[in-house]
Design a protein around this motif. Structure first.
Motif, PDB file in Angstrom:
ATOM      1  N   THR A 192       0.834  -1.204   0.000  1.00 45.58           N
ATOM      2  CA  THR A 192       0.000   0.000   0.000  1.00 45.58           C
ATOM      3  C   THR A 192       0.866   1.249   0.000  1.00 45.58           C
ATOM      4  N   ASN A 193       2.170   1.076  -0.017  1.00 44.84           N
ATOM      5  CA  ASN A 193       3.107   2.190   0.025  1.00 44.84           C
ATOM      6  C   ASN A 193       3.562   2.538  -1.391  1.00 44.84           C
ATOM      7  N   PRO A 194       3.195   3.702  -1.927  1.00 45.00           N
ATOM      8  CA  PRO A 194       3.570   4.046  -3.306  1.00 45.00           C
ATOM      9  C   PRO A 194       5.068   4.095  -3.531  1.00 45.00           C
ATOM     10  N   ALA A 195       5.853   4.343  -2.477  1.00 41.95           N
ATOM     11  CA  ALA A 195       7.308   4.395  -2.635  1.00 41.95           C
ATOM     12  C   ALA A 195       7.879   3.042  -3.020  1.00 41.95           C
ATOM     13  N   ASN A 196       7.151   1.985  -2.753  1.00 41.87           N
ATOM     14  CA  ASN A 196       7.631   0.634  -3.051  1.00 41.87           C
ATOM     15  C   ASN A 196       7.112   0.084  -4.374  1.00 41.87           C
ATOM     16  N   VAL A 197       6.329   0.862  -5.091  1.00 41.59           N
ATOM     17  CA  VAL A 197       5.741   0.394  -6.344  1.00 41.59           C
ATOM     18  C   VAL A 197       6.665   0.750  -7.501  1.00 41.59           C
ATOM     19  N   ARG A 198       6.993  -0.219  -8.334  1.00 40.09           N
ATOM     20  CA  ARG A 198       7.894   0.038  -9.448  1.00 40.09           C
ATOM     21  C   ARG A 198       7.161   0.307 -10.759  1.00 40.09           C
ATOM     22  N   GLY A 199       6.012  -0.315 -10.940  1.00 37.71           N
ATOM     23  CA  GLY A 199       5.199  -0.020 -12.111  1.00 37.71           C
ATOM     24  C   GLY A 199       4.174   1.048 -11.778  1.00 37.71           C
ATOM     25  N   VAL A 200       3.150   1.158 -12.594  1.00 30.65           N
ATOM     26  CA  VAL A 200       2.116   2.164 -12.345  1.00 30.65           C
ATOM     27  C   VAL A 200       0.841   1.541 -11.774  1.00 30.65           C
ATOM     28  N   PHE A 201       0.832   0.201 -11.628  1.00 28.14           N
ATOM     29  CA  PHE A 201      -0.312  -0.473 -11.018  1.00 28.14           C
ATOM     30  C   PHE A 201       0.176  -1.386  -9.893  1.00 28.14           C
ATOM     31  N   PHE A 314      13.033  -4.139 -21.970  1.00 25.36           N
ATOM     32  CA  PHE A 314      11.621  -4.369 -21.691  1.00 25.36           C
ATOM     33  C   PHE A 314      11.323  -4.168 -20.215  1.00 25.36           C
ATOM     34  N   GLN A 315      12.183  -4.696 -19.345  1.00 32.48           N
ATOM     35  CA  GLN A 315      11.979  -4.522 -17.913  1.00 32.48           C
ATOM     36  C   GLN A 315      12.104  -3.059 -17.504  1.00 32.48           C
ATOM     37  N   LEU A 316      13.051  -2.351 -18.108  1.00 32.47           N
ATOM     38  CA  LEU A 316      13.207  -0.925 -17.792  1.00 32.47           C
ATOM     39  C   LEU A 316      11.970  -0.140 -18.196  1.00 32.47           C
ATOM     40  N   LEU A 317      11.379  -0.504 -19.338  1.00 30.26           N
ATOM     41  CA  LEU A 317      10.161   0.169 -19.778  1.00 30.26           C
ATOM     42  C   LEU A 317       9.014  -0.068 -18.798  1.00 30.26           C
ATOM     43  N   GLY A 318       9.046  -1.195 -18.090  1.00 27.59           N
ATOM     44  CA  GLY A 318       7.992  -1.491 -17.126  1.00 27.59           C
ATOM     45  C   GLY A 318       8.152  -0.792 -15.805  1.00 27.59           C
ATOM     46  N   CYS A 319       9.297  -0.154 -15.565  1.00 27.84           N
ATOM     47  CA  CYS A 319       9.570   0.516 -14.292  1.00 27.84           C
ATOM     48  C   CYS A 319       9.415   2.016 -14.447  1.00 27.84           C
ATOM     49  N   ARG A 320       8.707   2.644 -13.529  1.00 23.55           N
ATOM     50  CA  ARG A 320       8.400   4.069 -13.661  1.00 23.55           C
ATOM     51  C   ARG A 320       9.471   4.985 -13.111  1.00 23.55           C
ATOM     52  N   ASN A 321      10.406   4.480 -12.282  1.00 28.81           N
ATOM     53  CA  ASN A 321      11.290   5.389 -11.553  1.00 28.81           C
ATOM     54  C   ASN A 321      12.674   4.807 -11.296  1.00 28.81           C
ATOM     55  N   ASP A 322      13.213   4.056 -12.254  1.00 27.03           N
ATOM     56  CA  ASP A 322      14.535   3.464 -12.031  1.00 27.03           C
ATOM     57  C   ASP A 322      15.668   4.418 -12.391  1.00 27.03           C
TER      58      ASP A 322
END
Length: 329
Positions: A192-201, A314-322
Motif C-alpha cells: 500500500t506504500n507508493p514508494a515501493n511500487v515500481r510499475g504504475v499499477f 523491456f523490464q526498464l520500460l515497465g519501471c516508472r522510476n529506475d
C-alpha cells in the motif's frame, strides 16, 4: 442438320477444379492477413482508448486508476494475506464512466474501503465490454473477459514457490533466468506504500499519479496485452483487483508461456494453466499477434513491441522510476 452440344470432359472438369483450388489456396493467406491486420488495428484502437481514458481519469481524480482491497496500511509481506484481503474492484471498473459506461459503473457496490464487503455487481451478469477485448483472442468469446492488464513493473515475487525455482523453461525449450535481465525488487505489487511500487499499477491501492512517473510518461509502459487461455486469472472476469486479472509483470519476456521448471513441485507454482502458480513470473504479456504484443505508454502512444526486444530494455520500460536510460523500440 442437327447441331450437337459438347460439354466438359472429365479431364477438363478436373483441371478447372484444380485451378479453382489453387486460387483459393493463394487467396486464403491474403484474407487471413487482412483479417489479422483488422484485428490488430482494433486492438491498437482499444489500447489507445484506454490510454486516453487513463488520462481523463487522472485529470479529474488527480491520480491514476487503481486496484483496491480492504488493506489500508503498509504491512510486512508475511501478513498481507492474514486475513485475506477483500476485493474492492480493479482499475477497469474505475475507468468505466470515462468509456461511456456510466450505467455499468453505477451497478457496482462496495468499491471503497468504508465497508467490509467485497465489491459486487448488482446488474446481473457482468457485461461484455468490447474495448476490453482483443479480437485476435477468441477464447471465452461472449464472456466478460479482458485482454488488457496494467503494468506492475519488473518485480519478482515472495511466493514460497519461488524458492525452488532456478530458471524457467518455455514452450520452445529455451530457458530464462530473471537475473539475466533487470529486476527491481521483491513482490512490490503487494504494497500500500507508493514508494515501493515500481510499475504504475499494484494490487492494494497505492496512490500514484503522473508526477510519480519520474522516468517520463513516454518511457513507461502503462497497459499491455495478455491472452485469456494462458493467463488463468483472466477467466475470472474483468472487474477484479487481483494480479493477472488487473495487471501483469515485465519479469518474463513477451509471448513466452511457461510450461515447466526444475524443482519438482515448483512446476505447479508457475504453470499458468495449473491451479497454482507464481504470479510474479507467469502472468506476463502475451498476444496472438505474430511476433509481439501491443502496449500503451504513459503518454498515450500505442506501440507494438517485438517479442525479441532486449529483455533488460523491456523490464526498464515497465519501471516508472529506475532512472536508467532506455531505448524506445
Amino acid at each position: 442438320m442437327q447441331t450437337s452440344r459438347r460439354g466438359f470432359t472429365l479431364i477438363e472438369l478436373l483441371v478447372v477444379i484444380a485451378i479453382i483450388a489453387i486460387l483459393i489456396g493463394l487467396l486464403l493467406p491474403a484474407v487471413q492477413k487482412v483479417r489479422e491486420a483488422a484485428a490488430r488495428a482494433t486492438c491498437t484502437n482499444n489500447l489507445k482508448q484506454l490510454g486516453l481514458t487513463i488520462h481523463a481519469y487522472h485529470d479529474l481524480e488527480g491520480r491514476l486508476p487503481y486496484n483496491l482491497t480492504n488493506k489500508t496500511t503498509a504491512v510486512p509481506d508475511s501478513t498481507l494475506w492474514s486475513p485475506a484481503p477483500v476485493d474492492k474492484g480493479g482499475w477497469l471498473v474505475r475507468v468505466l464512466p470515462y468509456l461511456e459506461q456510466s450505467a455499468t459503473f453505477a451497478q457496482f457496490q462496495n468499491l471503497d474501503q468504508t465497508t467490509a464487503a467485497a465489491v459486487s455487481y448488482t446488474g446481473g451478469t457482468l457485461p461484455v465490454i468490447k474495448t476490453f477485448r482483443c479480437p485476435s483472442d477468441a477464447t471465452d468469446s461472449g464472456l466478460p473477459r479482458n485482454n488488457y492488464v496494467g503494468v506492475v513493473g519488473p518485480v519478482t515475487t515472495s511466493n514460497p514457490c519461488s524458492a525452488a525455482i532456478s530458471y524457467y523453461t518455455y514452450a520452445n525449450g529455451t530457458s530464462f533466468s530473471p537475473s539475466l535481465g533487470y529486476t527491481s525488487g521483491t513482490d512490490l505489487g503487494n504494497t500500500t506504500n507508493p514508494a515501493n511500487v515500481r510499475g504504475v499499477f499494484n494490487r492494494f491501492g497505492a496512490r500514484l499519479d503522473f508526477r510519480s512517473v519520474s522516468d517520463g510518461l513516454s518511457n513507461t509502459l502503462f497497459v499491455g496485452e495478455s491472452t485469456i487461455l494462458e493467463n488463468a486469472h483472466l477467466r475470472g472476469g474483468w472487474s477484479g483487483h487481483n494480479s493477472g486479472t488487473a495487471h501483469g509483470t515485465t519479469v518474463m519476456p513477451i509471448n513466452y508461456p511457461i510450461t515447466k521448471t526444475t524443482g519438482g513441485s515448483a512446476e505447479q507454482c508457475i504453470n499458468p494453466l495449473a491451479n497454482y502458480y507464481n504470479w510474479g513470473v507467469s502472468l506476463g504479456f502475451r498476444s496472438y499477434h505474430p511476433g509481439g504484443a501491443n502496449f500503451v505508454f504513459g503518454d498515450g502512444a500505442v506501440r507494438f513491441l517485438s517479442q525479441n526486444i532486449d529483455h533488460k530494455q523491456f523490464q526498464l520500460l515497465g519501471c516508472r522510476n529506475d532512472g536508467q536510460s532506455v531505448q524506445i523500440p
